[in-house]
Design a protein around this motif. Sequence first.
Motif, PDB file in Angstrom:
ATOM      1  N   ALA A 169       0.816  -1.214   0.000  1.00 54.65           N
ATOM      2  CA  ALA A 169       0.000   0.000   0.000  1.00 54.65           C
ATOM      3  C   ALA A 169       0.848   1.261   0.000  1.00 54.65           C
ATOM      4  O   ALA A 169       0.377   2.331  -0.378  1.00 54.65           O
ATOM      5  N   GLY A 170       2.118   1.128   0.439  1.00 55.70           N
ATOM      6  CA  GLY A 170       3.012   2.287   0.471  1.00 55.70           C
ATOM      7  C   GLY A 170       2.939   3.027   1.796  1.00 55.70           C
ATOM      8  O   GLY A 170       2.025   2.816   2.606  1.00 55.70           O
ATOM      9  N   GLY A 171       3.902   3.896   2.014  1.00 58.23           N
ATOM     10  CA  GLY A 171       3.901   4.718   3.208  1.00 58.23           C
ATOM     11  C   GLY A 171       4.614   4.111   4.401  1.00 58.23           C
ATOM     12  O   GLY A 171       4.557   4.673   5.501  1.00 58.23           O
ATOM     13  N   VAL A 172       5.281   2.973   4.225  1.00 57.37           N
ATOM     14  CA  VAL A 172       6.015   2.348   5.329  1.00 57.37           C
ATOM     15  C   VAL A 172       7.415   2.947   5.374  1.00 57.37           C
ATOM     16  O   VAL A 172       8.139   2.893   4.375  1.00 57.37           O
ATOM     17  N   PRO A 173       7.820   3.530   6.520  1.00 55.58           N
ATOM     18  CA  PRO A 173       9.180   4.076   6.621  1.00 55.58           C
ATOM     19  C   PRO A 173      10.235   3.006   6.366  1.00 55.58           C
ATOM     20  O   PRO A 173      10.018   1.821   6.681  1.00 55.58           O
ATOM     21  N   LEU A 174      11.360   3.420   5.813  1.00 59.89           N
ATOM     22  CA  LEU A 174      12.409   2.475   5.475  1.00 59.89           C
ATOM     23  C   LEU A 174      12.894   1.714   6.707  1.00 59.89           C
ATOM     24  O   LEU A 174      13.115   0.500   6.658  1.00 59.89           O
ATOM     25  N   TRP A 175      13.013   2.410   7.842  1.00 58.40           N
ATOM     26  CA  TRP A 175      13.536   1.761   9.040  1.00 58.40           C
ATOM     27  C   TRP A 175      12.578   0.674   9.544  1.00 58.40           C
ATOM     28  O   TRP A 175      13.030  -0.348  10.069  1.00 58.40           O
ATOM     29  N   GLU A 176      11.281   0.883   9.346  1.00 57.51           N
ATOM     30  CA  GLU A 176      10.314  -0.137   9.756  1.00 57.51           C
ATOM     31  C   GLU A 176      10.440  -1.386   8.893  1.00 57.51           C
ATOM     32  O   GLU A 176      10.383  -2.510   9.392  1.00 57.51           O
ATOM     33  N   GLY A 177      10.599  -1.170   7.589  1.00 62.59           N
ATOM     34  CA  GLY A 177      10.762  -2.313   6.694  1.00 62.59           C
ATOM     35  C   GLY A 177      12.015  -3.107   7.007  1.00 62.59           C
ATOM     36  O   GLY A 177      11.985  -4.336   7.055  1.00 62.59           O
ATOM     37  N   LEU A 178      13.130  -2.391   7.242  1.00 62.89           N
ATOM     38  CA  LEU A 178      14.386  -3.069   7.556  1.00 62.89           C
ATOM     39  C   LEU A 178      14.300  -3.779   8.903  1.00 62.89           C
ATOM     40  O   LEU A 178      14.818  -4.890   9.069  1.00 62.89           O
ATOM     41  N   LEU A 179      13.646  -3.132   9.881  1.00 63.78           N
ATOM     42  CA  LEU A 179      13.483  -3.753  11.192  1.00 63.78           C
ATOM     43  C   LEU A 179      12.640  -5.021  11.089  1.00 63.78           C
ATOM     44  O   LEU A 179      12.957  -6.045  11.717  1.00 63.78           O
ATOM     45  N   ALA A 180      11.575  -4.965  10.298  1.00 65.33           N
ATOM     46  CA  ALA A 180      10.713  -6.134  10.125  1.00 65.33           C
ATOM     47  C   ALA A 180      11.487  -7.295   9.508  1.00 65.33           C
ATOM     48  O   ALA A 180      11.361  -8.448   9.950  1.00 65.33           O
ATOM     49  N   ILE A 181      12.289  -7.012   8.495  1.00 66.51           N
ATOM     50  CA  ILE A 181      13.100  -8.058   7.862  1.00 66.51           C
ATOM     51  C   ILE A 181      14.083  -8.656   8.861  1.00 66.51           C
ATOM     52  O   ILE A 181      14.246  -9.879   8.944  1.00 66.51           O
ATOM     53  N   ALA A 182      14.741  -7.786   9.647  1.00 66.67           N
ATOM     54  CA  ALA A 182      15.717  -8.259  10.637  1.00 66.67           C
ATOM     55  C   ALA A 182      15.042  -9.135  11.692  1.00 66.67           C
ATOM     56  O   ALA A 182      15.586 -10.172  12.095  1.00 66.67           O
ATOM     57  N   LEU A 183      13.853  -8.737  12.139  1.00 62.63           N
ATOM     58  CA  LEU A 183      13.145  -9.511  13.158  1.00 62.63           C
ATOM     59  C   LEU A 183      12.724 -10.887  12.634  1.00 62.63           C
ATOM     60  O   LEU A 183      12.823 -11.897  13.349  1.00 62.63           O
ATOM     61  N   VAL A 184      12.272 -10.928  11.390  1.00 59.06           N
ATOM     62  CA  VAL A 184      11.867 -12.214  10.814  1.00 59.06           C
ATOM     63  C   VAL A 184      13.083 -13.117  10.614  1.00 59.06           C
ATOM     64  O   VAL A 184      13.030 -14.324  10.892  1.00 59.06           O
ATOM     65  N   LEU A 185      14.192 -12.549  10.144  1.00 58.61           N
ATOM     66  CA  LEU A 185      15.408 -13.349   9.968  1.00 58.61           C
ATOM     67  C   LEU A 185      15.904 -13.891  11.302  1.00 58.61           C
ATOM     68  O   LEU A 185      16.321 -15.060  11.404  1.00 58.61           O
ATOM     69  N   ALA A 186      15.848 -13.051  12.347  1.00 57.79           N
ATOM     70  CA  ALA A 186      16.240 -13.511  13.682  1.00 57.79           C
ATOM     71  C   ALA A 186      15.301 -14.613  14.166  1.00 57.79           C
ATOM     72  O   ALA A 186      15.741 -15.586  14.797  1.00 57.79           O
ATOM     73  N   SER A 187      14.013 -14.477  13.853  1.00 55.93           N
ATOM     74  CA  SER A 187      13.050 -15.497  14.250  1.00 55.93           C
ATOM     75  C   SER A 187      13.306 -16.810  13.522  1.00 55.93           C
ATOM     76  O   SER A 187      13.169 -17.894  14.099  1.00 55.93           O
ATOM     77  N   ILE A 188      13.688 -16.714  12.260  1.00 59.59           N
ATOM     78  CA  ILE A 188      14.003 -17.926  11.490  1.00 59.59           C
ATOM     79  C   ILE A 188      15.192 -18.655  12.114  1.00 59.59           C
ATOM     80  O   ILE A 188      15.191 -19.883  12.236  1.00 59.59           O
ATOM     81  N   VAL A 189      16.204 -17.884  12.533  1.00 58.71           N
ATOM     82  CA  VAL A 189      17.365 -18.492  13.202  1.00 58.71           C
ATOM     83  C   VAL A 189      16.929 -19.175  14.502  1.00 58.71           C
ATOM     84  O   VAL A 189      17.317 -20.316  14.788  1.00 58.71           O
ATOM     85  N   GLY A 190      16.104 -18.483  15.292  1.00 60.23           N
ATOM     86  CA  GLY A 190      15.637 -19.047  16.551  1.00 60.23           C
ATOM     87  C   GLY A 190      14.763 -20.274  16.349  1.00 60.23           C
ATOM     88  O   GLY A 190      14.914 -21.279  17.061  1.00 60.23           O
ATOM     89  N   VAL A 191      13.857 -20.206  15.381  1.00 56.77           N
ATOM     90  CA  VAL A 191      12.967 -21.337  15.114  1.00 56.77           C
ATOM     91  C   VAL A 191      13.760 -22.521  14.559  1.00 56.77           C
ATOM     92  O   VAL A 191      13.442 -23.682  14.850  1.00 56.77           O
ATOM     93  N   THR A 192      14.796 -22.231  13.769  1.00 56.34           N
ATOM     94  CA  THR A 192      15.649 -23.306  13.257  1.00 56.34           C
ATOM     95  C   THR A 192      16.328 -24.047  14.406  1.00 56.34           C
ATOM     96  O   THR A 192      16.364 -25.281  14.441  1.00 56.34           O
ATOM     97  N   TRP A 193      16.862 -23.289  15.364  1.00 58.30           N
ATOM     98  CA  TRP A 193      17.520 -23.910  16.522  1.00 58.30           C
ATOM     99  C   TRP A 193      16.521 -24.702  17.354  1.00 58.30           C
ATOM    100  O   TRP A 193      16.771 -25.850  17.723  1.00 58.30           O
ATOM    101  N   LEU A 194      15.388 -24.078  17.650  1.00 57.79           N
ATOM    102  CA  LEU A 194      14.371 -24.734  18.462  1.00 57.79           C
ATOM    103  C   LEU A 194      13.769 -25.927  17.724  1.00 57.79           C
ATOM    104  O   LEU A 194      13.551 -26.998  18.307  1.00 57.79           O
ATOM    105  N   GLY A 195      13.511 -25.751  16.436  1.00 63.20           N
ATOM    106  CA  GLY A 195      12.952 -26.835  15.638  1.00 63.20           C
ATOM    107  C   GLY A 195      13.910 -28.007  15.528  1.00 63.20           C
ATOM    108  O   GLY A 195      13.490 -29.167  15.549  1.00 63.20           O
ATOM    109  N   ALA A 196      15.210 -27.713  15.409  1.00 62.22           N
ATOM    110  CA  ALA A 196      16.209 -28.779  15.343  1.00 62.22           C
ATOM    111  C   ALA A 196      16.242 -29.567  16.638  1.00 62.22           C
ATOM    112  O   ALA A 196      16.427 -30.790  16.635  1.00 62.22           O
TER     113      ALA A 196
END
Length: 220
Positions: A169-196
Amino acid sequence: SIYGSVIGQGVVAEKASRVVEILLSTVRPGQLLLGKVIGIGLVGLIQLGIIAICGLLFTVPTGVLALPGAAIGAVLIGVMWFVLGFILYALMLAATASLVSRVEEVSSATLPVTMLLVVTWLLAYVVAIPAIDAVSGGGTAPHGLAALTTVLSLIPPFTPVLMSIRMAAGGVPLWEGLLAIALVLASIVGVTWLGARIYANSILRFGARIRLWEALRRAP
């Protein structure tokens, strides 16, 4: 959802046939878990890509569909969030599927993850889309929906769906988008460890369904 089900069934099929015993003699549980998710994910992404390309070949040259640069950007953003969201949820589905020994039990074992995905889409339709429509219409989102949408879109299980809608839709600040990506990547790392950990403690145990807390408690 379809590919997630395929991953869950694949995990249990390997467990039931004891093929996983051979595989774990050469690779670590986390590597096997992540490899299965990436492999099936690539198949799904290729299939979606073929469908998208065929659609464009039949519509753009004939003028049925115009594809401006902004639309291309939105598609690329959507693909990025699809990949991140698929990996995050598929890891959870694969880990929970390893708790059972029969394909018939996969649906019940993965139900909590499936319900989380359903809640995510409900939030998209009930909270995110009305808030975006209100703002795009020149008004303000009622009852703080805009703020609620912003907060929810930064919570990793909800991020792939809600943030993709907001960014499209547009209008998302760049820092929010980058923060969201970083949080999801960190979650993937955590879920990978926990899932393993869950995967390693349950994939070689057969018979009755293993409780989640038992898989987490036992040393890998």
